[in-house]
Scaffold this motif. Sequence first.
Motif, PDB file in Angstrom:
ATOM      1  N   PHE A  67      -4.206   3.398  10.262  1.00 50.38           N
ATOM      2  CA  PHE A  67      -3.992   2.111  10.933  1.00 50.38           C
ATOM      3  C   PHE A  67      -5.087   1.109  10.541  1.00 50.38           C
ATOM      4  N   ASP A  68      -6.336   1.563  10.532  1.00 46.79           N
ATOM      5  CA  ASP A  68      -7.454   0.661  10.215  1.00 46.79           C
ATOM      6  C   ASP A  68      -7.346   0.121   8.784  1.00 46.79           C
ATOM      7  N   ILE A  69      -6.907   0.966   7.859  1.00 47.20           N
ATOM      8  CA  ILE A  69      -6.754   0.508   6.473  1.00 47.20           C
ATOM      9  C   ILE A  69      -5.660  -0.551   6.379  1.00 47.20           C
ATOM     10  N   ILE A  70      -4.561  -0.311   7.058  1.00 47.36           N
ATOM     11  CA  ILE A  70      -3.469  -1.290   7.050  1.00 47.36           C
ATOM     12  C   ILE A  70      -3.929  -2.610   7.658  1.00 47.36           C
ATOM     13  N   TYR A 115      -6.138  -4.519   5.315  1.00 49.34           N
ATOM     14  CA  TYR A 115      -5.357  -5.164   4.244  1.00 49.34           C
ATOM     15  C   TYR A 115      -4.637  -6.399   4.779  1.00 49.34           C
ATOM     16  N   LYS A 116      -4.111  -6.290   5.986  1.00 48.02           N
ATOM     17  CA  LYS A 116      -3.400  -7.434   6.553  1.00 48.02           C
ATOM     18  C   LYS A 116      -4.338  -8.632   6.730  1.00 48.02           C
ATOM     19  N   GLU A 117      -5.573  -8.361   7.143  1.00 47.40           N
ATOM     20  CA  GLU A 117      -6.519  -9.439   7.445  1.00 47.40           C
ATOM     21  C   GLU A 117      -7.179 -10.026   6.196  1.00 47.40           C
ATOM     22  N   SER A 118      -7.383  -9.175   5.186  1.00 50.19           N
ATOM     23  CA  SER A 118      -8.155  -9.656   4.029  1.00 50.19           C
ATOM     24  C   SER A 118      -7.411  -9.585   2.702  1.00 50.19           C
ATOM     25  N   LEU A 167       0.849  -1.188   0.000  1.00 53.21           N
ATOM     26  CA  LEU A 167       0.000   0.000   0.000  1.00 53.21           C
ATOM     27  C   LEU A 167       0.887   1.241   0.000  1.00 53.21           C
ATOM     28  N   VAL A 168       0.496   2.247  -0.776  1.00 53.28           N
ATOM     29  CA  VAL A 168       1.207   3.523  -0.781  1.00 53.28           C
ATOM     30  C   VAL A 168       0.215   4.628  -0.429  1.00 53.28           C
ATOM     31  N   PHE A 169       0.539   5.404   0.599  1.00 52.38           N
ATOM     32  CA  PHE A 169      -0.352   6.455   1.091  1.00 52.38           C
ATOM     33  C   PHE A 169       0.143   7.838   0.661  1.00 52.38           C
ATOM     34  N   ALA A 170      -0.819   8.704   0.351  1.00 53.39           N
ATOM     35  CA  ALA A 170      -0.530  10.107   0.039  1.00 53.39           C
ATOM     36  C   ALA A 170      -1.370  10.987   0.956  1.00 53.39           C
ATOM     37  N   PHE A 203      -3.212   2.363  -3.945  1.00 57.12           N
ATOM     38  CA  PHE A 203      -2.862   3.660  -3.368  1.00 57.12           C
ATOM     39  C   PHE A 203      -4.013   4.142  -2.485  1.00 57.12           C
ATOM     40  N   VAL A 204      -3.665   4.957  -1.484  1.00 57.40           N
ATOM     41  CA  VAL A 204      -4.680   5.590  -0.631  1.00 57.40           C
ATOM     42  C   VAL A 204      -4.359   7.081  -0.549  1.00 57.40           C
TER      43      VAL A 204
END
Length: 320
Positions: free
Chosen positions: A264-267, A270-273, A91-94, A115-116
């Motif tokens: 944090f919630d987005i990460i 992604y880790k879980e699903s 994941l890449v965040f901006a 991307f986020v």
Amino acid sequence: MKLKLLIVLTTALLILTGCGLEEKNPLDGKVKVGVMLSENGLGDQSFSDLAFKGLTKARDEEDIVVEYLELAETGTYEKGFRELVESGNDLVFALGFTGQQELEKVALDFPNQKFVLFDAVSEAANITSITFKEDEGSMLAGIVAATVSNSQVIGFIGGMEVPVIQRFEQGFIQGAKSVNPDIVILNEYANNFDDDGLGAEIASKMIDDKADVLYAAAGFTGVGMLEEAEKRGIYAIGVDSDQYFYAEQAVITSMMKNIDSALFDIILSYKESGEIQSGHVELGLAENGVGLAPFRVLELTDVEQGKLDALIEQAASGLK
């Protein structure tokens, strides 16, 4: 390439396989995320610091491999985004709209990369856009301002008269009017996000006009407001992050965008699903996307605090 890895490879693990040795990368199988920080980088007491807080929480609690870049190192947002993709981040965040065009250019070149983008909306298929309901958070700021104002004259300073800043103003007015429909709300747009001197000048005029609580959505221009409020002995409300440390004698609380929690919630998702929500996601009071920082400076009686808490709870409940 000056990439900062918060989890640093100290050495490759060597394992025996048959007659030879084979190197095993200890990061294999782990989720990797990268953040391109906003213009002012770490220490901005705003977007960058909040994102970094969420990033380190993901590292410490979820064993995520994390990485961040600052504009001072990369020179351009585009270069930073490309480096984060090419170093293998899942994941890449901006952060913020200032890098949006460059992000979209990179996203087009890497259609399979996720991307986020925070605080702006993109139509690109591989960019998830996260925005915050500034009006809901600002409504709480308005309730606080109207409740603690002795003069019943309060002020709002906007950076530029654009929709996102107008939402701050509208929410602030709504909250203040819910406490006292007759309260006087001074407002002015600075047309500048980066001039603390101008912010102080506008704040000074408002104070001369009897405003005793000020709120700004104006970037660094707003910092000038906070400092002028402290200098003139009135109250102020910070924005986006907890800005108490800019003016410790003036800042009652701050309207928070909880970027750290959202990141944090987005990460974690992604880790879980292995997936994240696509499209445009709006976060308000119901999603814990906005709220108020701890109260400081102000000494309320139990009765006053109870009244204020009830008003805030009532307003928040009406939005859920």
